[in-house]
Design a protein around this motif. Structure first.
Motif, PDB file in Angstrom:
ATOM      1  N   ASP A 148      -1.772  65.087   9.344  1.00  0.00           N
ATOM      2  CA  ASP A 148      -1.217  66.349   9.857  1.00  0.00           C
ATOM      3  C   ASP A 148       0.077  66.715   9.141  1.00  0.00           C
ATOM      4  N   LEU A 183       1.499  75.332  14.330  1.00  0.00           N
ATOM      5  CA  LEU A 183       2.242  74.159  13.870  1.00  0.00           C
ATOM      6  C   LEU A 183       3.030  73.534  15.019  1.00  0.00           C
ATOM      7  N   GLU A 208       2.788  69.669  16.548  1.00  0.00           N
ATOM      8  CA  GLU A 208       3.905  68.765  16.817  1.00  0.00           C
ATOM      9  C   GLU A 208       3.875  68.309  18.277  1.00  0.00           C
ATOM     10  N   GLU A 214       9.038  68.352   6.047  1.00  0.00           N
ATOM     11  CA  GLU A 214       7.688  67.836   6.282  1.00  0.00           C
ATOM     12  C   GLU A 214       7.302  66.803   5.230  1.00  0.00           C
ATOM     13  N   HIS A 268       0.842  69.973   7.126  1.00  0.00           N
ATOM     14  CA  HIS A 268       1.928  70.859   7.558  1.00  0.00           C
ATOM     15  C   HIS A 268       2.807  71.250   6.366  1.00  0.00           C
ATOM     16  N   TYR A 290       9.644  75.512  14.755  1.00  0.00           N
ATOM     17  CA  TYR A 290       8.513  76.396  14.483  1.00  0.00           C
ATOM     18  C   TYR A 290       8.419  77.527  15.501  1.00  0.00           C
TER      19      TYR A 290
END
Length: 368
Positions: free
Chosen positions: A120, A50, A54, A102, A124, A32
Motif C-alpha cells: 500500500d 488514501l 491509512e 511515502e 501511495h 490527506y
C-alpha cells in the motif's frame, strides 16, 4: 489473519514502535483529509481514498496493541509539519513532500507490518506522484521563468559584484556596476523570455490545422481522395491513411473537424503542455521581476553603505541562502531530493562567482 498476531508476547520496544506507527498513520490520514478539503472532483476522491487506506493501517496497529494503545501520541515531526502546510496551502509543494514521505515507509523492513501494508505504501507514493504531476502541469510558464530568472539574477550579479569588488575599486563603483547589471540582465531576460514564448506559440499555431479546411471536404475528388495525403503526412501508413480518409468522408460528425480526429492525434507527437502554457507578456514580466529581485541581493550591502571584505562576505551569504531556497524549490517541483538539489545549486552558483572573484584579484588593484 496475519501471523504477526499469533507470535510471542510483544516487548516494551514493540509496544513503543507500534504506538508510534499508530500515531503516524493517524497524522498521515489527517494530511490527506486536509489536502482533500482544498480540492474538488476526482482529486478530492483520490485523497480521501488514501486517508481511508491509512485508516486500515491504523486498525492493524490497534489490533496488535489491544488494550495497550495508551494515550494519544503525536505523529513524526515531519508529518505534523506536512499537516500544517496542507491545512494552509495544499499546493503541489505539499504533494511533493507527501510523495517523499511515502517513499520513506519502514513497513518493508518491519515483520510486524503485513505485506499488503508495505505494498500500500509503495502504491501511495505512486498515487501522490501522479497527483503532484497534475499540479506540476498546471504550473504556468511564467512560474518556470520566475524560478530560473531569480537564480540567474543571483548568480550573474553576485559574480559581477565579486569580480569588480576584488579589483579594489570604490564601493560606489561596485554599487552602480551592480545596479547596471541588475537592469541590463532583467531587461535581457524579459526580452529573451518574451521572444522564446512567442516563437514557441507561433510554431505550435503553425502546426495546428486551419478551421477553414473542413469546408473543402464536399468538393474533394473521391477517387483521388487527397485527404489521405493529410494523414500520411501526419504519420499514418498509406493503407491506414486511405481507410481513415474514407471513414472521415462518410461520417458527418468526424468530417466537421477531420484534422483533429482521434486516430490522427494518436500518431502525432505529444505537445509538452507545461512548456506551451503561458503568454509572452506574462513570462517576460515574471522573468524581469524575479531576475531583478535575485540580482538585488548582491548589491544590498553596498546600498547600506558597506564596503570591502565585509560587503563581499555579506553579499555571498545572502545569495547563498537564496540559492539554497531556489534549489530546494526546483527539487520539490521535479520530485527530486530538495536538500541535494539545494546544495548543488549553491555549489554551482558560488563556484561561478568564485571564478570572477579570483579574476578580479588577479587583474585588479589591492582590495579596498
Amino acid at each position: 489473519m496475519n501471523d504477526v498476531e499469533t507470535r510471542r508476547e510483544p516487548t516494551p520496544a514493540d509496544i513503543r514502535r507500534w504506538r508510534q506507527y499508530l500515531a503516524d498513520e493517524l497524522a498521515e490520514a489527517a494530511v490527506y483529509r486536509d489536502l482533500a478539503a482544498r480540492r474538488a472532483g476526482e482529486e478530492r476522491a483520490i485523497l480521501l481514498s488514501l486517508a481511508e487506506a491509512e485508516g486500515r493501517h491504523e486498525a492493524h496497529w490497534r489490533r496488535l496493541l489491544g488494550d495497550q494503545v495508551g494515550p494519544k501520541k503525536n505523529g513524526a515531526l515531519r508529518t505534523r509539519m506536512l499537516g500544517f502546510l496542507a491545512r494552509r496551502f495544499g499546493s503541489v509543494f505539499v504533494l511533493a513532500l507527501a510523495q517523499r514521505a511515502e517513499s520513506r515507509s519502514p513497513y518493508n523492513k518491519d515483520h510486524d507490518a503485513t505485506g499488503a501494508m508495505a505494498a500500500d505504501e509503495s502504491i501511495h507514493e505512486e498515487v501522490v506522484r501522479g497527483l503532484a504531476a497534475r499540479g506540476r502541469k498546471r504550473l504556468s510558464g511564467s512560474f518556470r521563468a520566475a524560478v530560473f530568472g531569480v537564480n540567474d539574477g543571483l548568480v550573474s550579479n553576485l559574480a559581477l559584484v565579486l569580480g569588480i569588488g576584488a579589483t579594489g575599486v570604490p564601493a560606489a563603483t561596485i554599487l552602480f556596476t551592480g545596479l547596471a547589471g541588475l537592469l541590463a540582465g532583467a531587461l535581457s531576460m524579459g526580452a529573451g523570455e518574451y521572444v522564446s514564448v512567442r516563437s514557441q506559440r507561433e510554431l505550435l499555431e503553425a502546426s495546428s490545422p486551419t478551421p477553414t479546411e473542413k469546408s473543402v471536404l464536399t468538393r474533394l475528388d473521391l477517387e483521388a481522395n487527397e485527404l489521405t495525403l493529410v494523414y500520411r503526412a501526419r504519420g499514418m501508413s498509406p493503407e491506414k491513411a486511405e481507410l481513415h480518409a474514407k471513414q472521415v468522408l462518410r461520417t458527418a460528425e468526424v468530417a466537421t473537424n477531420p484534422f483533429e480526429a482521434a486516430d490522427t492525434r494518436a500518431v502525432m507527437p505529444t505537445v509538452d503542455e507545461h512548456e506551451a502554457i503561458g503568454t509572452g507578456i506574462g513570462a517576460a514580466s515574471s522573468s524581469f521581476c524575479f531576475f531583478a529581485s535575485g540580482a538585488l541581493l548582491p548589491v544590498l550591502p553596498y546600498l547600506f553603505g558597506m564596503s570591502g571584505l565585509p560587503a563581499i562576505a555579506l553579499a555571498t551569504v545572502l545569495v547563498g541562502i537564496a540559492l539554497l531556497a531556489t534549489g530546494a524549490v526546483v527539487g520539490l517541483l521535479s520530485g527530486g531530493p530538495p536538500l541535494r538539489r539545494a546544495l548543488r545549486q549553491l555549489a554551482i552558483g558560488l563556484a561561478a562567482a568564485g571564478v570572477t572573484y579570483l579574476l578580479g584579484l588577479a587583474f585588479g588593484t589591492t582590495l579596498a
